[in-house]
Design a protein around this motif. Structure first.
Motif, PDB file in Angstrom:
ATOM      1  N   THR A 380     -51.939 -71.640  18.146  1.00 36.31           N
ATOM      2  CA  THR A 380     -52.784 -72.796  18.424  1.00 36.31           C
ATOM      3  C   THR A 380     -52.434 -73.419  19.764  1.00 36.31           C
ATOM      4  O   THR A 380     -53.215 -74.196  20.309  1.00 36.31           O
ATOM      5  CB  THR A 380     -52.588 -73.887  17.348  1.00 36.31           C
ATOM      6  OG1 THR A 380     -51.200 -74.244  17.333  1.00 36.31           O
ATOM      7  CG2 THR A 380     -52.978 -73.386  15.972  1.00 36.31           C
ATOM      8  N   ASP A 382     -50.149 -75.580  20.056  1.00 36.05           N
ATOM      9  CA  ASP A 382     -49.564 -76.898  19.775  1.00 36.05           C
ATOM     10  C   ASP A 382     -48.097 -76.898  20.163  1.00 36.05           C
ATOM     11  O   ASP A 382     -47.318 -76.103  19.653  1.00 36.05           O
ATOM     12  CB  ASP A 382     -49.643 -77.226  18.274  1.00 36.05           C
ATOM     13  CG  ASP A 382     -51.064 -77.495  17.821  1.00 36.05           C
ATOM     14  OD1 ASP A 382     -51.941 -77.636  18.678  1.00 36.05           O
ATOM     15  OD2 ASP A 382     -51.279 -77.565  16.591  1.00 36.05           O
ATOM     16  N   PHE A 383     -47.715 -77.799  21.061  1.00 35.80           N
ATOM     17  CA  PHE A 383     -46.307 -77.865  21.450  1.00 35.80           C
ATOM     18  C   PHE A 383     -45.768 -79.266  21.243  1.00 35.80           C
ATOM     19  O   PHE A 383     -46.521 -80.225  21.090  1.00 35.80           O
ATOM     20  CB  PHE A 383     -46.115 -77.451  22.915  1.00 35.80           C
ATOM     21  CG  PHE A 383     -46.728 -78.412  23.891  1.00 35.80           C
ATOM     22  CD1 PHE A 383     -46.093 -79.607  24.214  1.00 35.80           C
ATOM     23  CD2 PHE A 383     -47.938 -78.135  24.495  1.00 35.80           C
ATOM     24  CE1 PHE A 383     -46.659 -80.505  25.107  1.00 35.80           C
ATOM     25  CE2 PHE A 383     -48.515 -79.032  25.394  1.00 35.80           C
ATOM     26  CZ  PHE A 383     -47.869 -80.223  25.695  1.00 35.80           C
ATOM     27  N   ILE A 408     -46.417 -84.404  22.910  1.00 36.54           N
ATOM     28  CA  ILE A 408     -47.109 -83.330  22.184  1.00 36.54           C
ATOM     29  C   ILE A 408     -48.446 -83.038  22.854  1.00 36.54           C
ATOM     30  O   ILE A 408     -48.974 -83.871  23.590  1.00 36.54           O
ATOM     31  CB  ILE A 408     -47.343 -83.668  20.694  1.00 36.54           C
ATOM     32  CG1 ILE A 408     -48.260 -84.875  20.529  1.00 36.54           C
ATOM     33  CG2 ILE A 408     -46.026 -83.888  19.968  1.00 36.54           C
ATOM     34  CD1 ILE A 408     -48.813 -85.026  19.130  1.00 36.54           C
ATOM     35  N   GLY A 409     -48.948 -81.850  22.585  1.00 32.58           N
ATOM     36  CA  GLY A 409     -50.235 -81.487  23.155  1.00 32.58           C
ATOM     37  C   GLY A 409     -50.535 -80.033  22.868  1.00 32.58           C
ATOM     38  O   GLY A 409     -49.866 -79.404  22.048  1.00 32.58           O
ATOM     39  N   LYS A 410     -51.538 -79.497  23.545  1.00 30.91           N
ATOM     40  CA  LYS A 410     -51.895 -78.094  23.409  1.00 30.91           C
ATOM     41  C   LYS A 410     -51.695 -77.419  24.755  1.00 30.91           C
ATOM     42  O   LYS A 410     -52.109 -77.942  25.786  1.00 30.91           O
ATOM     43  CB  LYS A 410     -53.343 -77.951  22.946  1.00 30.91           C
ATOM     44  CG  LYS A 410     -53.539 -78.383  21.491  1.00 30.91           C
ATOM     45  CD  LYS A 410     -54.942 -78.061  21.006  1.00 30.91           C
ATOM     46  CE  LYS A 410     -55.160 -78.506  19.572  1.00 30.91           C
ATOM     47  NZ  LYS A 410     -54.735 -77.533  18.554  1.00 30.91           N
TER      48      LYS A 410
ATOM     49  N   VAL B 183     -58.922 -73.053  15.896  1.00 24.60           N
ATOM     50  CA  VAL B 183     -57.864 -72.210  15.336  1.00 24.60           C
ATOM     51  C   VAL B 183     -56.794 -73.047  14.646  1.00 24.60           C
ATOM     52  O   VAL B 183     -56.365 -74.082  15.168  1.00 24.60           O
ATOM     53  CB  VAL B 183     -57.193 -71.375  16.467  1.00 24.60           C
ATOM     54  CG1 VAL B 183     -56.049 -70.538  15.914  1.00 24.60           C
ATOM     55  CG2 VAL B 183     -58.225 -70.483  17.143  1.00 24.60           C
ATOM     56  N   HIS B 184     -56.372 -72.602  13.460  1.00 27.69           N
ATOM     57  CA  HIS B 184     -55.245 -73.246  12.784  1.00 27.69           C
ATOM     58  C   HIS B 184     -54.328 -72.186  12.199  1.00 27.69           C
ATOM     59  O   HIS B 184     -54.728 -71.045  11.993  1.00 27.69           O
ATOM     60  CB  HIS B 184     -55.740 -74.181  11.668  1.00 27.69           C
ATOM     61  CG  HIS B 184     -56.498 -75.353  12.192  1.00 27.69           C
ATOM     62  ND1 HIS B 184     -55.874 -76.429  12.771  1.00 27.69           N
ATOM     63  CD2 HIS B 184     -57.830 -75.586  12.272  1.00 27.69           C
ATOM     64  CE1 HIS B 184     -56.787 -77.297  13.172  1.00 27.69           C
ATOM     65  NE2 HIS B 184     -57.994 -76.810  12.881  1.00 27.69           N
ATOM     66  N   THR B 185     -53.098 -72.606  11.920  1.00 28.66           N
ATOM     67  CA  THR B 185     -52.160 -71.671  11.295  1.00 28.66           C
ATOM     68  C   THR B 185     -51.541 -72.337  10.074  1.00 28.66           C
ATOM     69  O   THR B 185     -51.546 -73.561   9.941  1.00 28.66           O
ATOM     70  CB  THR B 185     -51.009 -71.280  12.239  1.00 28.66           C
ATOM     71  OG1 THR B 185     -50.236 -72.444  12.536  1.00 28.66           O
ATOM     72  CG2 THR B 185     -51.525 -70.653  13.510  1.00 28.66           C
ATOM     73  N   GLN B 368     -42.963 -80.290  13.395  1.00 33.21           N
ATOM     74  CA  GLN B 368     -42.383 -79.345  14.341  1.00 33.21           C
ATOM     75  C   GLN B 368     -41.416 -80.086  15.249  1.00 33.21           C
ATOM     76  O   GLN B 368     -41.588 -81.268  15.497  1.00 33.21           O
ATOM     77  CB  GLN B 368     -43.487 -78.714  15.208  1.00 33.21           C
ATOM     78  CG  GLN B 368     -44.451 -77.820  14.462  1.00 33.21           C
ATOM     79  CD  GLN B 368     -43.785 -76.569  13.931  1.00 33.21           C
ATOM     80  OE1 GLN B 368     -42.954 -75.963  14.596  1.00 33.21           O
ATOM     81  NE2 GLN B 368     -44.105 -76.196  12.704  1.00 33.21           N
ATOM     82  N   SER B 384     -43.629 -83.807  16.111  1.00 34.02           N
ATOM     83  CA  SER B 384     -45.029 -83.436  16.088  1.00 34.02           C
ATOM     84  C   SER B 384     -45.411 -83.152  14.622  1.00 34.02           C
ATOM     85  O   SER B 384     -44.658 -82.495  13.913  1.00 34.02           O
ATOM     86  CB  SER B 384     -45.172 -82.191  16.955  1.00 34.02           C
ATOM     87  OG  SER B 384     -46.371 -81.548  16.689  1.00 34.02           O
ATOM     88  N   GLN B 401     -52.094 -83.308  15.954  1.00 29.10           N
ATOM     89  CA  GLN B 401     -51.760 -83.875  17.261  1.00 29.10           C
ATOM     90  C   GLN B 401     -51.310 -85.332  17.160  1.00 29.10           C
ATOM     91  O   GLN B 401     -51.770 -86.201  17.898  1.00 29.10           O
ATOM     92  CB  GLN B 401     -52.951 -83.730  18.219  1.00 29.10           C
ATOM     93  CG  GLN B 401     -53.211 -82.292  18.644  1.00 29.10           C
ATOM     94  CD  GLN B 401     -52.192 -81.818  19.685  1.00 29.10           C
ATOM     95  OE1 GLN B 401     -51.950 -82.432  20.692  1.00 29.10           O
ATOM     96  NE2 GLN B 401     -51.544 -80.692  19.385  1.00 29.10           N
ATOM     97  N   ILE B 402     -50.428 -85.571  16.199  1.00 28.73           N
ATOM     98  CA  ILE B 402     -49.820 -86.895  16.098  1.00 28.73           C
ATOM     99  C   ILE B 402     -48.305 -86.701  16.063  1.00 28.73           C
ATOM    100  O   ILE B 402     -47.823 -85.591  15.869  1.00 28.73           O
ATOM    101  CB  ILE B 402     -50.248 -87.647  14.815  1.00 28.73           C
ATOM    102  CG1 ILE B 402     -49.912 -86.798  13.568  1.00 28.73           C
ATOM    103  CG2 ILE B 402     -51.721 -87.992  14.849  1.00 28.73           C
ATOM    104  CD1 ILE B 402     -49.885 -87.597  12.288  1.00 28.73           C
ATOM    105  N   THR B 403     -47.569 -87.786  16.283  1.00 27.41           N
ATOM    106  CA  THR B 403     -46.126 -87.710  16.048  1.00 27.41           C
ATOM    107  C   THR B 403     -45.746 -88.742  14.993  1.00 27.41           C
ATOM    108  O   THR B 403     -46.401 -89.781  14.865  1.00 27.41           O
ATOM    109  CB  THR B 403     -45.301 -88.007  17.317  1.00 27.41           C
ATOM    110  OG1 THR B 403     -45.521 -89.363  17.701  1.00 27.41           O
ATOM    111  CG2 THR B 403     -45.666 -87.091  18.458  1.00 27.41           C
TER     112      THR B 403
END
Lengths: 462, 447
Positions: A380, A382-383, A408-410, B183-185, B368, B384, B401-403
């Motif tokens: 994705t 996502d980092f 965070i972001g992509k 896309v997702h995982t 994460q 994250s 996309q949040i923390t």
């Protein structure tokens, strides 16, 4: 180490049942680590890692076995067992050609040339400097680790490489305490060289910097939350590219269509301010090596040029999957791991501004002076990564320090949002963990600005 | 490989050196792993390995060294390295003669030797079912079966001779789903000691549902919200912050729990246990890495901190008994401290009850960045996260996309309700478990 004739014998045995490629990795490594805490030497350990890994491949399927027992009978038995996983005989006879090479990373003072007492001197120097830096420093932890790894790599394509890699690294962690709270600062200089490292880096300056970071952060308020411009400083700031994009450019995830950058070659994936390179050949750099762990010479690989995706980082088996050549990127922590594509020293190239110009051009935002580590989901993009030392920028000036920020972001987004790049490229050292273990990786960049990123802190956005 | 003679020869040679006492720690492990890709085994690994560590006392200082080469001519190197290391040590450390008694614990009978094709067939079945379940599954990025077996052996000059083996098997799968470019995982794992414990349909349902429910995810407005942390999320957090229970970190000023013994450090619903005898734990053992007897203990009882985790060195400094938590991750590491099987005791609330407590809040399914975004010394974390927004007790929409940010000590105090969906995580230096928990509030950063 093993004789050429035994290596050939093992490779032939490994291919006796139908594999089409076989490889041997022999590792003999002397490691040493010393740690100081509370001003006292708290642990010291020296050891010898030793083992042989055998890999047999047919098409893109691989078998990996390893052992500590290097007796001829055992190795041949193991090779036979690995071979037997693939059926149908396809006999070959291997002739290895020893590869001569110029060592790009010659060592002046080998780790084994110094005794433990001499090594302790470097540790104490770092400790005393950090400990005396400020009365708020309540604890200092210093670790010194070194190793010399000798490898033999041979495969059924005739590759036969012997390489020696020495690395030395000092880790300095300072803890500052105030009113029941603790904050930490860190510096971790290292290189692909011997103890001449300490003729090149200034231990005192590094120790002061670790202490300064801890003291600054203990006095800092919480980072704001929300979306804002973020300026990321040079050196270890390059971890942003390493996480956000580098992992997604490894063939490990690209080849199986598990990366956001799969099938994107020649496409524009980043702002034209971005040129990114992975270079395993830089003399004495932390992530450099003469050869990768598949016996392929390391290279300078341009990954992104002015925003256009030029290449991936590719190992042997994923090269087969992608129908592309190896880029000298096959790496592994030790004989316990089959290699896969990994980064060496990965960095964004210089731009045109100065750090001061970028700060002055920012009305409000976060200045990430020192980055911590991070991670990414390559599928994705996502980092996330954390900021060890951050500041609020207001009206083009650094206003005050803030703690606890996470970014965070992509990956695909951030590459397009890099809108200013400075001309102060520099590299720093890190350890990178992935499916083939933990390997030394260099990261780097000039100071740069991302026009918008999500900052996760505990404070209000002003 | 027969190492008995090698061990005898090392111990014999210590008599010519200055060691007053000495010890051999032997690590033997076997592992089997296959990874599946598009119906084929594209990675197969089967190994047996050994590692030997030596430690010896000279003037009350301990010298360490290790080797993975087992030849008699290297014995002198092994001992000289240990001697050189003892000579620079400032801290004292002792070799142990053993505890009075050890819990009788039978070794698990796992399935390491079970027919490999059965294991591969199970994996193939799962892979097939995953693609059949939902056509938005684009790829499977990891499809792994693994058996791990490890044994420890301690032999020393004080006549201690102990050994114990453990084994566990697991399946780990991670899928990528895609719908109109989004896309997702999602990943899911199951630990077991018998193949029958794996329910393929349930496994597939869990992993796919978790993946596809993320479609349409967006961030939410920054602020403070009540939060449910899913069992696997709190397992990871407990594992990350478990180092704060170590007496070594407390004594060195690196723990949040310094000076908090017998204090209320968590909400009274919180009971955290370290259980070396727990049947489902991979860190089951009757003795620790120094040879001291393992002990069951409640580290946090009704919210009160009742003990730190000790080895012999820290116990001596604090004038208490060792808790049997001396730990070496393998032959290469020195003796430190680690939990064994550590878990938050489960509560009674089912998942609906947890959700029903929330008017506007968040269910966090995954975090994460624990290795970098969580500071064990300060307790601060900023991670994250993804999950779902909950409104009036119902799942309203997916969130990404949040923390989530906070401090571990404050989090422990803010745990107000504990679920009954207990599970154990993937084992690391310790083996951790938890049920889902409801937290009064955490800082969320979004838009």
């Amino acid at each position: 180490m093993l004789s050429k004739s035994l290596l050939e014998n093992i490779i032939d045995t490994a291919l006796s049942e139908g594999g089409d490629f076989a490889e041997i990795f022999v590792e003999d490594k002397i490691t040493n680590s010393i740690n100081l805490i509370n001003g006292k030497i708290d642990s010291a350990n020296t050891g010898n890692d030793y083992g042989v890994g055998i890999r047999v491949i047919k098409d893109t399927n691989e078998i990996y076995v390893y052992t500590n027992d290097d007796q001829k009978d055992n190795l041949l038995k193991l090779a036979k067992k690995a071979a037997g996983m693939f059926k149908k005989a396809d006999l070959k006879s291997s002739r290895l050609r020893f590869a001569d090479y110029d060592n790009l990373h010659p060592v002046k003072i080998y780790p084994a040339d110094l005794n433990q007492t001499e090594k302790v001197e470097f540790i104490r120097r770092a400790y005393l400097t950090a400990d005396q830096y400020d009365e708020l420093i309540t604890q200092v932890v210093v670790g010194l680790s070194d190793y010399t790894q000798n490898v033999q790599i041979a495969n059924s394509n005739g590759v036969f490489v012997e390489d020696e890699r020495s690395r030395v690294r000092l880790g300095i962690q300072a803890v500052a305490s105030l009113e029941g709270e603790k904050q930490t600062g860190f510096q971790g200089p290292g290189a692909h060289m011997g103890f001449e490292l300490f003729d090149q880096i200034d231990i005192t300056k590094r120790a002061e910097d670790a202490a300064r970071m801890a003291v600054t952060m203990i006095k800092a308020g919480h980072a704001p939350q929300g979306k804002m411009p973020v300026i990321i400083d040079n050196k270890f700031g390059g971890v942003i590219f390493h996480e956000a994009c580098g992992h997604g450019l490894e063939a490990t995830s690209v080849a199986k269509n598990n990366s956001v950058f799969s099938n994107k070659l020649k496409e524009k994936i980043a702002s034209e301010k971005v040129t990114a390179i992975d270079d395993g050949t830089i003399a004495h750099q932390w992530g450099s090596q003469n050869f990768d762990d598949e016996g392929h010479k390391t290279q300078r690989n341009v990954l992104i040029e002015r925003g256009i995706l030029k290449n991936y980082m590719i190992d042997f088996i994923n090269g087969r999957r992608l129908n592309m050549k190896s880029t000298g990127s096959g790496r592994r922590e030790s004989y316990r791991y089959a290699p896969t594509s990994r980064m060496t020293n990965t960095f964004i190239d210089n731009g045109e501004y100065s750090r001061e110009e970028i700060i002055a051009a920012t009305e409000f935002g976060l200045y990430a002076k020192h980055m911590g580590g991070g991670s990414v989901n390559p599928a994705t993009g996502d980092f996330n990564f954390n900021v060890r030392e951050g500041y609020i920028i207001k009206n083009g000036q650094i206003e005050k320090p803030v703690r606890g920020a996470t970014l965070i972001g992509k990956g695909a987004d951030i590459l397009k949002k890099i809108d200013m790049v400075a001309n102060n490229l520099d590299l720093a050292e890190g350890m990178c963990g992935s499916i083939s273990g933990s390997v030394p990786a260099g990261v780097g960049q000039p100071t740069l600005r991302v026009s918008e990123l999500t900052v996760g802190g505990r404070g209000e956005k002003e | 490989m027969n190492l008995d003679n090698f061990i005898k020869n090392i111990l014999k040679k210590t008599e010519d050196k200055n060691f007053s006492e000495s010890e051999i720690y032997l690590n033997k492990s076997q592992n089997f792993e296959v990874r599946l890709y598009q119906g084929e085994v594209d990675y197969y690994e089967e190994n047996e390995e050994y590692g030997l560590a030596f430690r010896g006392e000279i003037n009350n200082k301990m010298g360490y060294s290790y080797t993975e080469k087992f030849s008699d001519e290297l014995i002198d190197d092994i001992l000289t390295r240990a001697e050189n290391n003892a000579n620079i040590m400032d801290e004292e450390e002792k070799i142990f003669s053993g505890s009075k008694s050890y819990k009788e614990l039978s070794e698990t009978k796992g399935i390491y030797s079970l027919d490999r094709t059965k294991k591969i067939d199970l994996l193939k079945k799962l892979e097939k079912k995953i693609f059949e379940y939902d056509d938005r599954v684009r790829s499977i990025n990891y499809c792994i079966y693994a058996d791990e077996k490890s044994g420890e052996e301690i032999v020393n000059s004080k006549d201690l001779n102990l050994n114990f083996k453990n084994d566990i098997s697991y399946i780990y799968i991670s899928v990528v789903v895609e719908d109109e470019g989004e896309v997702h995982t999602s990943s899911h794992y199951k630990l077991f000691r018998d193949l029958d414990e794996v329910d393929p349909d349930q496994f597939v349902k869990k992993i796919i549902e978790d993946a596809v429910r993320q479609f349409g995810a967006a961030d939410i407005k920054s602020g403070q919200y009540p939060v449910i942390l899913r069992n696997e999320v709190f397992i990871d957090m407990l594992s990350t912050f478990s180092s704060t229970f170590s007496a070594e970190n407390v004594q060195k000023g690196l723990s949040l729990f310094e000076g908090k013994m017998n204090e209320q450090v968590a909400n009274k619903v919180v009971n955290i246990v370290d259980d070396p005898f727990y049947a489902k734990g991979y860190r089951r053992t009757p003795f620790d890495s120094e040879g001291a007897a393992s002990k069951y203990k409640e580290v946090i009882k009704k919210g009160k901190l009742t003990t730190y985790l000790h080895n012999l060195k820290t116990a001596k400094k604090s004038s208490v008994q060792t808790t049997g938590n001396a730990y070496r991750s393998n032959h290469k590491s020195k003796i430190s401290i680690s939990p064994t099987n550590m878990y938050l005791k489960k509560g009674e609330a089912d998942f609906t009850k947890l959700k029903n407590q929330i008017e506007k809040g968040l269910l966090v399914e995954n975090v994460q960045g624990l290795h970098s975004g969580a500071n064990q010394v300060s307790g601060d974390f900023s991670l994250s996260a993804r999950g779902f927004f909950i409104e009036n007790g119902d799942i309203a929409k997916p969130v990404e996309q949040i923390t989530i940010s906070g401090n571990f000590l404050k989090l422990l105090k803010d745990i107000i309700l504990i679920g009954n969906d207990f599970k154990m995580g993937l084992p690391g230096s310790g083996h951790f478990g938890s049920a889902s928990i409801l937290v009064k509030n955490l800082d969320i950063s979004g838009s």
